[in-house]
Design an enzyme around this catalytic site. Structure first.
Site, PDB file in Angstrom:
ATOM      1  N   GLN A 188       0.804  -1.291  -0.005  1.00 13.17           N
ATOM      2  CA  GLN A 188      -0.072   0.094   0.077  1.00 13.17           C
ATOM      3  C   GLN A 188       0.816   1.161  -0.140  1.00 13.17           C
ATOM      4  OE1 GLN A 188      -3.287  -2.280   2.955  1.00 13.17           O
ATOM      5  NE2 GLN A 188      -3.498  -0.231   2.743  1.00 13.17           N
ATOM      6  N   ARG A 192      -9.308  -0.598   7.864  1.00  9.38           N
ATOM      7  CA  ARG A 192     -10.009   0.657   7.876  1.00  9.38           C
ATOM      8  C   ARG A 192     -10.177   1.470   9.177  1.00  9.38           C
ATOM      9  NH1 ARG A 192     -13.911  -1.120   2.869  1.00  9.38           N
ATOM     10  NH2 ARG A 192     -14.045   0.892   1.830  1.00  9.38           N
ATOM     11  N   CYS A 193      -9.148   1.332   9.786  1.00 10.82           N
ATOM     12  CA  CYS A 193      -9.347   1.946  11.282  1.00 10.82           C
ATOM     13  C   CYS A 193      -8.903   3.382  11.522  1.00 10.82           C
ATOM     14  CB  CYS A 193      -8.632   1.169  12.247  1.00 10.82           C
ATOM     15  SG  CYS A 193      -6.534   1.333  12.354  1.00 10.82           S
ATOM     16  N   GLU A 209     -12.507   4.949   5.267  1.00  3.47           N
ATOM     17  CA  GLU A 209     -12.624   4.394   6.433  1.00  3.47           C
ATOM     18  C   GLU A 209     -14.038   4.766   6.975  1.00  3.47           C
ATOM     19  OE1 GLU A 209      -8.544   3.325   7.047  1.00  3.47           O
ATOM     20  OE2 GLU A 209      -9.593   4.760   5.659  1.00  3.47           O
TER      21      GLU A 209
END
Lengths: 164, 288, 801
Positions: C238, C385-386, C755
């Site tokens: 990523q 997705r935190c 997110e």
């Protein structure tokens, strides 16, 4: 380990190869035939990313040996096309309805939907959801995939009616 | 992910299969749909050195009637079960359960023989077969014999089938006209093994239950035929007292594992709920 | 150009397919044909395969490793152990959190499935056989799986390698299993507020360990070109540039001799940010053998050994006055980080941005204390997705405000209106240190309540309750913080968390754009083209967007935590504006007017007062290479590095309705309405897709996902047989809506959205489930809400009689 001969048609082409009996169909397709459309997402036969069509049946190609497909007729995403050689209505539908994001589940998903529409040319939303329950997706939440399949069903049924 | 190496055979007859099984003993396994065996081979939990593919063996396919018995070939896939007009008309609980097995891809390849033969307590068809009082046809070096499903399962993955025998068909006594049936399965998600499931087949006449059979899936190390539970319904109007007694009798024979499906006491409890709901639906479907 | 002149302004805008257009995605063309290029699709001549021997034990000494049988397996070329990596200094690697992590277990193993040896062979079949032939002798050690016991005096010591260190990169530590303590806020003032409060609530809330499980597992192909001394690594990254810098630092290879390529990535969700042993071992094996080496992990490896998410043991408290106005928030957290601190977050933030725990509410004072500890589990913590622990913070505050509503008897919507930061308070300085950029929380909640007929639902709930039926309504009004981040307080291994965009316009009026981010499904090839299209007036269809190749992309910190739009999107707008500024000079030259005589309209500069006199960007592009003013350089390109002045704060109002079967504990999600405000909306279709996906993850987390360990440290449920990934059948239908409150500091007012649905979704689901039992005095129920957990509550309350 002695290899054995297998012969099958893949996306309309005849292939004859030597394989170890334990070679899984998914590896045969991806590594030996260089058809990297179907993907591997797990090793417990759950995710469906490896789905292809074999003798008119959807199959998780990670759960069958290449030698079991000997004499068979295989369709992968690379063989999915429209009647005129362009995009299949399913491919168009996935694009029009945003039925994909990362694209990893997409080949298996479209190949499965392709067989689903032959089982049931006019599936309801619930039937589509049940029909793709062997294909996992992490990106889309399935909602737009269902719309994509409905898009394709409507196009194909309209084409069918026009042809009749 | 990668199975161990093996030699591959594709015999054309049951006799050849039996000869190969005899020759290889423990080192040989038959493969039907492969959707139980191959996942185990990929994790190397099963490492057969000789794999005997049944796909070209004659006489293992098809669903037919033999007098008052429905005969299902061992290689019949779940997809074929779902497409069978005969089963839909005469024994709908079988396609009802088939819908709840795995997913569409697995159902194209998973077979009835595979689902009943390996003794996996999570499989759905064994309890159904016990409920229907079905029997399994086994062929071996000494000929053919039939074992009742109710006697077939000894422990998880241990059955009455000898290593050198092949399960070739399932014989199901055709349920009576007007019977009611239901398979009620609680699961975490589509295609999962049951947290608890109950199969009920019953007959009614003039509002009274004339026959009832109940069996449970995945709440013990084998399928469980709940004989007392079924008996508790016979002769009743399926009133709350009878249903309550049946539920209690069914729960009494459960011995579920505590696992990620839930603690044992929960699984026993919901087994009871599944029995109750299956009775209700079977009752609604029964005519008479 | 006569054709263009005849289109209306609206038609010209539509042709651009710019910001706001729900245009179809460009990347779809290859994916729908199965022509994506994922890491496992990469094949290089001579390529070999490598994979790991993994530890069955959670904590054990390694007595010996015998590789002789493995080396005798046909097709096996090498077996690499820590001993082999030690001379290269690669047996341990620095983590993104200032700790060190084993690449291959060195003398002991710290978690089940930890990498112990790397077997290299001709293909994955030979390697699988080789792995089984490696003989490792272990001596097991006492296992620590309960983080609450990690700091006990007699707790087993896990990290012997750092036992003498008084810090592992995140401040002083007080116990061998202690990693850090992070505190923010005013402890005394908070205590005073609690002491004087009319009402307080306190809840112990666990956010259990889960895993993002993208459809594609992690992997790489490492290829050392010995002739030129260049290491190329294709991988599921990523953040490709960060990987390049880290690889340079640990191998000693010059960064100019390292090429990192993230091709197509099949989902990231924070799982693919950090460096894994597989990458290092593949690279080392390639350096040593001179062959390309591929490593692709299995799903079970992915679930059990790569970056997990959450595992925050939280105690949250609110103090309030008698009217339900919150006067203080307090949170203590025990963070289970696993065996190494590989937390992928900006380094100065060991607990991420957890201090967003004030949420959407105007809370005058607060205090947060987070303790991180080691356990015998896989390392990680920041993923899924935190937004850097924002999911945990949002879950806590949204649960607490519901608990406060129940304690005071105030309706759960009303208590939120009472406590919202009001629109006129923005930019808003929270008591825990954030400056929220913009928001209109009351408008969002009002719209949501009206859309679901909230009053009607409450009425229905009461009617059902009278009949013993369980129905729950869950509200989540979340504010989250994304767009890491301003370099004054955001860095990763010292690299400031700016991002970048390079634009080059070609003579015939199309362009190529390259960024330092990396899409894993978010549609950057489409959305960034849309931003640039609107800014410079060329159709997005003619703007090619590239990411992921460190040889060509400008330096960036990658894509995670919804940072791409806020940071790289801003860079794209700024770069485009620089292009436009130069274009204006060229236009002035072409039209023979002064720059100030020109005004911009959609795709051209027009002379003020003489609208027929215009120069389109297409014409200007050609001129940039053929007819430039005196003193100007040719070309029409630029690079912008954007250091955001602040984070952005997307927010939302979600309402979930559930019906619960009181006999089985099954939860049916009847409806889920999600209103998101992500500021300026670049592509509504893409946004909707992001929300669908994030809500589905939130559904999975709240309803079924957990990675459980038994007391021996065995991980249970780490395969798709058990780990709950919902199919299309279980997944509810999502109803999405929006408001638009632009970010005042962002060049195009956009905030980011990826997110949000996970941040807001999980509390909405849990709030709904608890709400169904609120009438019985239940104030919290632990996730995941599996049928058996729900049933336990039902059974205890006797609701199933």
């Amino acid at each position: 380990m002695d290899k054995i001969a297998v012969k099958m048609t893949v996306n309309g082409n005849t292939v004859e190869e030597l394989v170890e009996p334990r070679m899984l169909l998914i590896h045969f397709l991806r590594e030996q035939l260089n058809l990297t459309g179907p993907h591997i997402g797990c090793e417990t036969s759950h995710c469906g990313a490896c789905t292809v069509d074999l003798d008119g049946r959807s199959v998780k190609s990670c759960t069958i040996f290449a030698c079991q497909a000997d004499g068979g007729d295989v369709l992968t995403i690379e063989g999915v096309k429209g009647a005129d050689g362009g995009l299949h209505p399913l491919q168009e539908g996935f694009m029009m309805e945003h039925g994909l994001q990362c694209g990893f589940c997409t080949p298996g998903m479209i190949t499965r939907a392709h067989r689903l529409l032959q089982e049931n040319p006019n599936p309801s939303e619930a039937e589509i959801r049940a029909g793709i329950s062997g294909n996992l997706c992490r990106c889309t939440g399935y909602q737009n995939i269902v719309k994509a399949v409905r898009y394709a069903a409507e196009r194909m049924n309209a084409q069918q009616e026009a042809a009749e | 992910m990668i199975p161990g190496p093996f030699e591959y055979y594709r015999p054309g007859s049951v006799d050849e299969v039996i000869a190969l099984l005899g020759k290889f003993g423990d080192d040989g396994r038959v493969i039907a749909g492969g959707h139980s065996l191959i996942p185990m081979m990929k994790l190397r939990l099963a490492v057969p050195e000789h794999l005997i593919d049944l796909r070209d063996v004659g006489g293992l396919n098809g669903i037919s009637e033999d007098g008052d018995t429905i005969v299902i070939g061992a290689m019949t896939t779940q997809a074929e079960v779902l497409a069978s007009d005969l089963l839909a008309a005469k024994c709908p609980i079988i396609p009802e359960a088939a819908t709840l097995i795995a997913d569409p891809q697995v159902r194209y390849f998973g077979t009835m023989g595979g689902n009943v033969a390996n003794g996996d307590p999570g499989n759905d068809m064994p309890a159904l077969m016990q409920c229907l009082d079905a029997s399994y046809v086994l062929q071996g070096p000494n000929g053919e014999r039939t074992v009742s499903a109710r006697d077939f399962y000894e422990a998880a993955y241990f059955t009455r089938r000898g290593d050198d025998e092949l399960l070739t068909a399932i014989r199901v006594p055709t349920p009576a006209d007007g019977h009611g049936s239901a398979y009620e399965k609680l699961k975490r998600k589509t295609g999962d093994y049951a947290t608890a499931a109950a199969a009920v087949v019953l007959g009614m006449a003039g509002g009274t239950c004339t026959a009832a059979s109940i069996a449970l899936t995945n709440v013990g190390d084998t399928p469980l035929y709940a004989e007392a539970a079924g008996a508790a319904l016979v002769g009743s109007t399926l009133d709350e007292a009878a249903v309550g007694a049946a539920v209690a009798a069914a729960k009494a024979i459960t011995a579920p594992a505590s696992d990620l499906h839930g603690p044992a006491e929960y699984r026993t409890y919901v087994a009871g709920v599944m029995v109750r709901r299956a009775i209700e639906r079977a009752h609604a479907r029964a005519t008479g | 150009m006569n054709d263009a002149a005849e289109l209306t302004v609206e038609e010209r805008e539509a042709t651009l397919g710019g910001i706001g257009s729900a245009r179809k995605r460009k990347e779809d063309a290859r994916f729908i044909r199965g022509q994506g290029n994922f890491v496992d699709d990469v094949k290089l001549p001579g390529m070999v395969f490598g994979d790991f021997v993994r530890s069955p034990y959670a904590h054990a000494k390694i007595k010996s490793i015998d590789t002789s049988a493995a080396l005798a397996v046909p097709g096996v070329a090498a077996v690499v152990t820590a001993k082999d990596l030690e001379p290269l200094g690669l047996h341990w690697m620095p983590t993104l959190a200032g700790d060190v992590a084993a690449v291959l277990a060195d003398k002991k193993v710290h978690f089940q499935n930890q990498e112990v040896a790397f077997v290299v062979g001709v293909d994955r079949y030979a390697v699988a056989d080789g792995i089984l032939a490696v003989e490792v002798e272990y001596e097991d050690l006492p296992v620590l799986v309960d983080p609450k016991k990690a700091l006990d005096k007699d707790a087993p010591i896990l990290r012997e390698d750092v036992v003498d260190k008084d810090t592992v990169g995140q401040g002083p530590r007080r116990h061998p299993n202690h990693i850090f303590t992070w505190e923010v806020g005013d402890a005394d003032a908070t205590e005073a507020a609690f002491a004087g409060a009319a009402v307080t609530v306190k809840e112990d809330i666990l956010y259990p360990r889960s895993h993002p499980s993208p459809m594609e597992t992690c992997g790489c192909v490492a290829s050392m070109d010995a002739t030129n001394g260049v290491l190329t690594v294709y991988g599921t990254f990523q953040a490709p540039h960060v990987i390049r810098t880290v690889v340079s630092l640990i191998t000693g290879l010059a960064e100019s001799k390292i090429r990192i390529i993230s091709p197509d990535v099949g989902g990231g969700f924070g799982n693919k940010v950090g460096a894994y042993p597989g990458y290092i071992c593949a690279a080392a094996a390639s350096i040593v053998t001179g062959l390309p080496v591929k490593w692709i992990e299995s799903r079970m490896d992915n679930l059990s050994a790569t970056a997990f998410a959450r595992d925050y043991h939280m105690t949250g408290e609110l103090a309030a006055d008698a009217d339900g106005k919150i006067t203080a928030v307090r949170a203590t957290v025990l963070a289970d980080h696993g065996a190494f601190n590989t937390h992928a977050q900006p380094m100065k933030w060991p607990a991420g941005f957890f201090n967003i725990v004030t949420g959407s509410y105007d809370i005058p004072v607060g205090h947060v204390k987070v303790d991180g500890v080691y356990t015998n589990k896989a390392p990680g913590g920041v993923a899924y997705r935190c937004s850097f622990r924002v999911t945990e913070a949002a879950y806590l505050i949204e649960r607490l405000i519901d608990a406060l509503a129940q304690k005071t008897g105030i309706d759960k919507a009303e208590i939120r209106f009472k406590n919202f930061v009001q629109p006129e308070q923005f930019p808003y300085d929270s008591s825990l240190g954030w400056e929220y950029d913009s928001g209109d929380y009351p408008a969002a909640l009002k719209k949501a309540l009206a859309a679901v007929d909230y009053d009607g639902l409450r009425k229905e709930q009461a009617e059902k309750a009278a009949k013993g039926e369980l129905m729950g309504i869950g509200i989540a009004t979340f504010t989250e913080i994304v767009g890491a981040g301003p370099t004054r307080n955001c860095d990763i291994v010292g690299l400031g968390m700016f991002d970048s965009c390079e634009i080059r316009v070609h003579p015939t009026g199309s362009a190529i754009v390259r960024l330092g981010t990396k899409s894993q499904g978010q549609g950057h090839e489409t959305t960034f083209a849309q931003i640039v299209a609107t800014e410079i007036g060329l159709p997005s269809e003619d703007i090619v967007v590239e990411e992921g190749d460190t040889d060509t992309a400008p330096y960036g910190l990658g894509t995670y935590g919804s940072r791409s739009t806020p940071v790289a999107g801003a860079a794209a707008a700024v770069a485009a504006r620089k292009i436009k500024a130069k274009a204006q000079k060229i236009a002035a030259h072409l039209l023979e007017v002064g720059e100030d005589d020109l005004e911009w309209e959609v795709d051209r500069f027009k002379v003020k007062g003489l609208p027929e006199k215009a120069a389109t960007m297409k014409e200007i592009a050609m001129a940039a290479y053929s007819n430039i003013p005196e003193g100007m350089e040719h070309g029409l390109e630029t690079t912008s590095y954007y250091d955001p002045p602040n984070f952005t704060y997307p927010f939302g109002a979600y309402i979930c309705v559930v019906d619960i079967d009181r006999f089985t504990g099954e939860i049916k999600v009847r409806s889920f309405y999600a209103l998101d405000d992500c500021g300026t909306r670049i592509n509504p279709m893409v946004i909707e897709g992001q929300v669908h996906g994030g809500l589905t993850e939130a559904f999975a987390i709240s309803m079924g996902q957990e990675l459980v360990f038994d007391e021996m440290g065995n991980i249970l449920g780490a395969s798709l047989q058990d780990y709950f990934i919902p199919t299309a059948v279980e997944t509810p239908e999502w109803e999405t809506d929006f408001t638009v409150t632009p970010s005042p500091h962002h060049p195009i007012g956009a905030k980011g959205v990826g997110e949000s649905p996970n941040v807001g979704g999980v509390p909405a689901f849990t709030n709904a489930v608890v709400d169904a039992f609120a009438q019985h005095g239940v104030t919290h129920m632990p996730m995941p809400h599996t049928t058996w957990r729900v049933w336990q509550t039902i059974d205890e309350l006797g609701l199933n009689k």
